[in-house]
Motif scaffolding. Sequence first.
Motif, PDB file in Angstrom:
ATOM      1  N   GLN A 151      -3.726   1.233  -3.224  1.00  0.00           N
ATOM      2  CA  GLN A 151      -4.522   1.601  -2.059  1.00  0.00           C
ATOM      3  C   GLN A 151      -4.905   0.370  -1.250  1.00  0.00           C
ATOM      4  OE1 GLN A 151      -8.606   3.057  -2.574  1.00  0.00           O
ATOM      5  NE2 GLN A 151      -8.093   4.787  -1.263  1.00  0.00           N
TER       6      GLN A 151
ATOM      7  N   THR B  57      -5.636  -2.773  -5.945  1.00  0.00           N
ATOM      8  CA  THR B  57      -6.601  -1.707  -6.212  1.00  0.00           C
ATOM      9  C   THR B  57      -5.866  -0.380  -6.115  1.00  0.00           C
ATOM     10  OG1 THR B  57      -8.364  -3.034  -5.230  1.00  0.00           O
ATOM     11  CG2 THR B  57      -8.793  -0.683  -5.518  1.00  0.00           C
TER      12      THR B  57
ATOM     13  N   ARG C 104       0.827  -1.196   0.000  1.00  0.00           N
ATOM     14  CA  ARG C 104       0.000   0.000   0.000  1.00  0.00           C
ATOM     15  C   ARG C 104       0.867   1.254   0.000  1.00  0.00           C
ATOM     16  NH1 ARG C 104      -3.703  -1.191   5.063  1.00  0.00           N
ATOM     17  NH2 ARG C 104      -1.688  -2.009   5.734  1.00  0.00           N
TER      18      ARG C 104
ATOM     19  N   GLY D 179      -2.800   4.659 -10.604  1.00  0.00           N
ATOM     20  CA  GLY D 179      -2.184   5.491  -9.576  1.00  0.00           C
ATOM     21  C   GLY D 179      -1.338   4.662  -8.629  1.00  0.00           C
TER      22      GLY D 179
ATOM     23  N   ASN E 101      -5.375   3.913  -6.665  1.00  0.00           N
ATOM     24  CA  ASN E 101      -6.070   5.182  -6.525  1.00  0.00           C
ATOM     25  C   ASN E 101      -5.047   6.289  -6.723  1.00  0.00           C
ATOM     26  OD1 ASN E 101      -7.569   7.473  -5.566  1.00  0.00           O
ATOM     27  ND2 ASN E 101      -8.902   6.063  -4.459  1.00  0.00           N
TER      28      ASN E 101
ATOM     29  N   ASN F 272      -4.876   9.636  -1.921  1.00  0.00           N
ATOM     30  CA  ASN F 272      -5.308   8.981  -0.682  1.00  0.00           C
ATOM     31  C   ASN F 272      -6.556   9.665  -0.168  1.00  0.00           C
ATOM     32  OD1 ASN F 272      -3.228   7.106  -0.446  1.00  0.00           O
ATOM     33  ND2 ASN F 272      -1.842   8.676   0.352  1.00  0.00           N
ATOM     34  N   GLU F 273      -7.552   8.890   0.221  1.00  0.00           N
ATOM     35  CA  GLU F 273      -8.777   9.439   0.792  1.00  0.00           C
ATOM     36  C   GLU F 273      -8.755   9.223   2.293  1.00  0.00           C
ATOM     37  OE1 GLU F 273     -12.018   7.640  -1.132  1.00  0.00           O
ATOM     38  OE2 GLU F 273     -11.552   8.485  -3.096  1.00  0.00           O
TER      39      GLU F 273
ATOM     40  N   GLY G 221      -7.915  -0.022 -11.500  1.00  0.00           N
ATOM     41  CA  GLY G 221      -7.713   1.411 -11.328  1.00  0.00           C
ATOM     42  C   GLY G 221      -6.345   1.853 -11.781  1.00  0.00           C
TER      43      GLY G 221
END
Length: 747
Positions: free
Chosen positions: A701, A717, A674, A698, A719, A722-723, A696
């Motif tokens: 995640q 996966t 990650r 990037g 992204n 970062n959320e 996805g």
Amino acid sequence: MVKRIKLRTLFIGGCITLFFLVLVVRVFWIQVLQSDFWQEKAAAQWAHTSEIKAVRGTIEDRNGNILASDVPAYTVVVDPEVINELGIGEEVIQGLHDLLDKPVAELKKLVEAKNEKGEYLKNREIRNEGWKIDEELKNKVEDFIKKLREGHDIIETGVGLVREQKRYYPQGSRAAHILGYTDRDGNAVMGMESYFDKQLKGTNGKLLYQSDGKGIKLPNSQDTYQPVVNGSNFKLTIDSTIQYYIEEAMAKAYAEYKPKSITVIAADPNTMEILGLANMPTFNPNEFWNYASDPGVFFNHAIKTRFEPGSTFKIVPLAGAVEENLFDPDATFMSGSIRIKGYGKPLYDQKRAGYGEISFLEGVKRSSNVAFVKLGYEMLGPERLLQYVNDFGFNNLTGIDLPGEVSGIVNPTANNASENATIAYGHGKVLVTPIQQLTAVSAIANGGKLMVPHVVKEITDPNTGKTTVTQPQVVRQVISEESARETSSYLEQVVADLDHGTGRHAYIEGYRVAGKTGTAIKPDGKGGYDRDKVRSSFLGYAPADNPKIAVYVVIDEPADAAGGGAAAGPVFKEIVSQTLQYMGVPKLEESSADSSGQTAKTEVAAMRSTPDLTGKTVKEAKELLLAQGYDFEAVGTGAAVVSQYPEKDTPLAAGQRIYILSQQGDKLVIPDLRGQSLRDALEILNLLKVGIAVEGEGYVQEQTEGVKNGKTTVTLTLNPINEYGEDIPVTVPEDGEQGSDPDAETN
């Protein structure tokens, strides 16, 4: 005769009738009047509860390195009945003594244990030496059991192992005062383990079912299932590599100065994420029982100890004077001593003869007490000085998410001239904690914002997949951004002036460092001060123009009463110089003088290349990478490095991780990818020869492991950003106190 027969028949009939009447009454009594009692008793016999243990959450550092997790453990048991039946008692006692180092007398008592009837007992646990032992020792016990079987041609030896779980701290004593530990029964005792115990331990599940007398589940069993809730997983702000630098530098100073204790805290001043925190002496949470004779090693001085800080506290009146436009660096004053109205005795500089008439800037660099009495007591005045003390947070808890934090106490007597004056140089009625000191200097480093320090970066609930991220929290704006920059420039000269600056021992070639030294004479416990005992400290950050790390070092009673500059400054220097290189912060190098005659500085990219690790043992590779400040992860269970990524001599981006791969065991180990780029993740997975699926674009995640066509497959996966989730609420208790003296000197 007929009459006798009739009487006999009547008697027998009456007895039978009476018997049936008693039976009917008894049945009525049991089935009707006592029905509830017997229903419960029957239910207890056929109803069973099976407990499903919750998995305690893992604790890892900011880079995914495991700091605490549950691992298999084994308890050694003996069966006195079997052992004595076989006549191998002496051999078992001696063998287990050699393996477990348990006294022979105690083993003999266990092996020969009997009940009240004089019968040998069964299955006795060997505590504490044989309780929850590790894999290595477990293998030795198994070899011993095998030797008994072969030597005596038996199957049952009377010695066995029971598989259990225990808490394991793979990095030993590293970050021990942050993590705390759990005891052998799994009870959280201190540190994060205790503070977040409820979230970490989760809730055990239950299965209620019905069975017959032999324990076989009934076909019409009415099952009740209460699902297990596993503990949450914690990712900390701590960086294991920076923590290593801190503890190595502390160990050197501890050996040299032989103090009572050393405390170091490091943080990112822009977010107040704690990057490292340590106290020495320390302990290994895997062997906490070995420190029973010295419980002081468990005390976290970083958040629990109050003390007079000395000159590191001078950052407060300096920042206040700058904010109020009262500080003129070129204005002069007479150093050495000063008399204040309402107090008969003079207050002195650490050099009582003084330095003659000097500028206030030189007074800051030399850490002149007289200069700061003038700034804090005469210019700002007691009321405004105390307001800045409060604004910088010294009379409140910082709110750090660790248990047992105490608040500082800065509370001089109203209208007491000496108490109000000596506060300006960190003596007298001023008591602070290390975490308060670090939080205050970080407010100067980050542009004037007092922030809440924290060690928890994010918490993930494995049951729902929800992740809660700690967001930086600003308490208040203490001084303006412009005043913070100006104050920082003066603190930088405390270090950069290699002739007069008390912080010159913290100077780092190629980096701009801002800081302040402190040497506080300690109270003697009798209302006075012992000038042979000091608390030496250094408080600072770097680079001064764009801070990445703030560090506070405090050494309690170093040998020969060594001052803060000489004792604590070099510790700060070693930690920060290694950390800035590890972070990839570019250095500055001297270039030719410009048209104004000033020497210009140019940035030098701190790009490094990957060292060659193949052929080394995993231990050698780890030591090399730690010593040179690389972020890395070891994958596999083998003893030797078989491959690495990136390959040797590959230029590394700032903070890029190195992976060292050894032989895999029975179960393939997939590293935590990650936060890594897709390219790096693919390279690692290709080396491990696993199937790969990507969703996805990037950065990675999430990652999920599975099996497809008999081959391990990892789904990544991705992204592009970062959320983050919601804040983590924290509450901490308050406690503690200490004394003071207005006439003490400091530098």
